[in-house]
Design an enzyme around this catalytic site. Structure first.
Site, PDB file in Angstrom:
ATOM      1  N   ASN A  10       0.881  -1.175   0.000  1.00  0.00           N
ATOM      2  CA  ASN A  10       0.000   0.000   0.000  1.00  0.00           C
ATOM      3  C   ASN A  10       0.911   1.216   0.000  1.00  0.00           C
ATOM      4  O   ASN A  10       1.541   1.532   1.003  1.00  0.00           O
ATOM      5  CB  ASN A  10      -0.883  -0.019   1.260  1.00  0.00           C
ATOM      6  N   TRP A  11       0.977   1.868  -1.151  1.00  0.00           N
ATOM      7  CA  TRP A  11       1.914   2.983  -1.291  1.00  0.00           C
ATOM      8  C   TRP A  11       1.419   4.252  -0.591  1.00  0.00           C
ATOM      9  O   TRP A  11       2.152   5.201  -0.434  1.00  0.00           O
ATOM     10  CB  TRP A  11       2.145   3.286  -2.776  1.00  0.00           C
ATOM     11  N   LYS A  12       0.136   4.271  -0.235  1.00  0.00           N
ATOM     12  CA  LYS A  12      -0.484   5.464   0.386  1.00  0.00           C
ATOM     13  C   LYS A  12      -0.275   6.678  -0.528  1.00  0.00           C
ATOM     14  O   LYS A  12      -0.259   6.521  -1.738  1.00  0.00           O
ATOM     15  CB  LYS A  12       0.077   5.699   1.786  1.00  0.00           C
ATOM     16  N   HIS A  95      -9.516   1.208   4.341  1.00  0.00           N
ATOM     17  CA  HIS A  95      -8.280   1.336   5.118  1.00  0.00           C
ATOM     18  C   HIS A  95      -8.542   2.265   6.308  1.00  0.00           C
ATOM     19  O   HIS A  95      -9.305   3.218   6.197  1.00  0.00           O
ATOM     20  CB  HIS A  95      -7.162   1.896   4.226  1.00  0.00           C
ATOM     21  N   GLU A  97      -6.930   4.606   7.522  1.00  0.00           N
ATOM     22  CA  GLU A  97      -6.675   6.037   7.255  1.00  0.00           C
ATOM     23  C   GLU A  97      -7.861   6.668   6.534  1.00  0.00           C
ATOM     24  O   GLU A  97      -8.188   7.828   6.741  1.00  0.00           O
ATOM     25  CB  GLU A  97      -5.376   6.185   6.451  1.00  0.00           C
ATOM     26  N   GLU A 167      -5.669  -5.235  10.174  1.00  0.00           N
ATOM     27  CA  GLU A 167      -4.642  -4.245  10.462  1.00  0.00           C
ATOM     28  C   GLU A 167      -4.950  -3.528  11.774  1.00  0.00           C
ATOM     29  O   GLU A 167      -5.753  -2.581  11.789  1.00  0.00           O
ATOM     30  CB  GLU A 167      -4.585  -3.202   9.344  1.00  0.00           C
ATOM     31  N   GLY A 173       2.141   1.955  10.618  1.00  0.00           N
ATOM     32  CA  GLY A 173       3.082   3.071  10.492  1.00  0.00           C
ATOM     33  C   GLY A 173       3.772   3.433  11.797  1.00  0.00           C
ATOM     34  O   GLY A 173       4.385   4.485  11.919  1.00  0.00           O
ATOM     35  N   SER A 213       3.110  -2.496  10.149  1.00  0.00           N
ATOM     36  CA  SER A 213       4.561  -2.495  10.348  1.00  0.00           C
ATOM     37  C   SER A 213       5.227  -3.823   9.991  1.00  0.00           C
ATOM     38  O   SER A 213       6.206  -4.223  10.630  1.00  0.00           O
ATOM     39  CB  SER A 213       4.907  -2.088  11.795  1.00  0.00           C
ATOM     40  N   GLY A 234       2.704  -1.320   4.235  1.00  0.00           N
ATOM     41  CA  GLY A 234       2.783   0.103   3.909  1.00  0.00           C
ATOM     42  C   GLY A 234       4.216   0.531   3.670  1.00  0.00           C
ATOM     43  O   GLY A 234       4.769   0.339   2.587  1.00  0.00           O
TER      44      GLY A 234
HETATM   45  C1  PEP Z   1      -0.823  -0.057   5.707  1.00  0.00           C
HETATM   46  O1  PEP Z   1      -0.726   1.036   5.207  1.00  0.00           O
HETATM   47  O2  PEP Z   1      -1.775  -0.787   5.401  1.00  0.00           O
HETATM   48  C2  PEP Z   1       0.214  -0.487   6.643  1.00  0.00           C
HETATM   49  C3  PEP Z   1       0.093  -1.648   7.239  1.00  0.00           C
HETATM   50  O3  PEP Z   1       1.284   0.343   6.837  1.00  0.00           O
HETATM   51  P1  PEP Z   1       2.684  -0.006   7.569  1.00  0.00           P
HETATM   52  O4  PEP Z   1       3.149  -1.300   6.998  1.00  0.00           O
HETATM   53  O5  PEP Z   1       3.584   1.139   7.227  1.00  0.00           O
HETATM   54  O6  PEP Z   1       2.398  -0.105   9.035  1.00  0.00           O
END
Ligand code: PEP
Length: 249
Positions: A10-12, A95, A97, A167, A173, A213, A234
């Protein structure tokens, strides 16, 4: 039942179109594998160059969001038909976010999931608890509710092709990865919930990712768990580490 792993980045809100192509060129050889599905979920404006850049590889392109209407006066939104016409195969839905900053709810998640299936897109449906909810001991209740609403009116035939990403919000993050036991416990509870809604065959077929993470160091133990069928990644998906995560075995 042997489920094929699915590892999605997931590049966000990162990577301009030209940066996206450069990153794909760098990662292409690192993520080559026959043993898992590999997906890059990229910002909307990167989709067209990304689809072009992955031609002839094992990488599928996903969107990070879409709207639940067909077309019309919804300024700024992207429709499912726009995604499929551009060559997109997957779409992240709900998601945390998007829930936190863009007011998405379990109900809008359900509408988007239904629309994605109508258009042949594979939804990657996100669920997860906050730290407060975990400390209150309501994680499983909360996740079960998210899952039940997300799958309202989704048929068993559709559900077996869905991907669920568990998640924990406190792990996204933050560098604070859930323990293997915590991740496996919730993913198993999600599978049991799918069995309750549908049947054992649907529960055995659906793929459940862990996200939060994930790193090259944590992926092998997480992905070896009975109910964890890969990851939604992410930060590490923008780095060479993603190659090690995809080739975790
Ligand atoms: C995500 O954006 O779905 C995510 C899990 O991010 P990260 O791996 O950076 O925690």
């Amino acid at each position: 039942m042997e489920r094929r792993k699915i590892i999605a980045g997931n590049w966000k809100m990162n990577m301009t179109p030209s940066e996206a192509v450069a990153l794909i060129e760098k990662l292409k050889p690192l993520v080559a594998t026959d043993s898992a599905d590999v997906v890059f979920c990229v910002p909307a404006i990167d989709i067209i160059p990304a689809v072009e850049a992955v031609k002839g590889t094992n990488i599928g392109i996903g969107a990070e969001n879409m709207y639940f209407e067909e077309k019309g006066a919804f300024t700024g939104e992207i429709s499912p038909a726009m995604l499929t016409d551009a060559g997109v195969k997957y779409v992240i839905i709900g998601h945390s976010e998007r829930r936190e900053y863009f007011a998405e709810t379990d109900e809008t998640v359900n509408k988007k999931v239904l629309k994605a299936f109508e258009h042949g897109l594979t939804p990657i449906i996100c669920c997860g608890e906050s730290l407060t909810q975990r400390e209150q001991g309501i994680t499983i209740d909360w996740i079960r509710q998210q899952i039940k609403i997300a799958f309202l009116n989704v048929t068993a035939g559709q559900a077996k092709d869905a991907v669920i990403a568990y998640e924990p919000i406190w792990a996204i993050g933050t560098g604070k990865v859930a323990t293997t036991e915590q991740a496996q416990e919730v993913c198993a509870a999600i599978r049991a919930c799918i069995a309750e809604i549908y049947d054992d065959a649907t529960a055995a077929a659906i793929r459940i990712q862990y996200g939060g993470s994930v790193s090259a160091a944590s992926a092998p133990e997480l992905f070896a768990q009975a109910d964890i069928d890969g990851g939604l990644v992410g930060g590490a998906s923008l780095k060479e580490d993603f190659g090690a995560i995809v080739n975790w075995q």
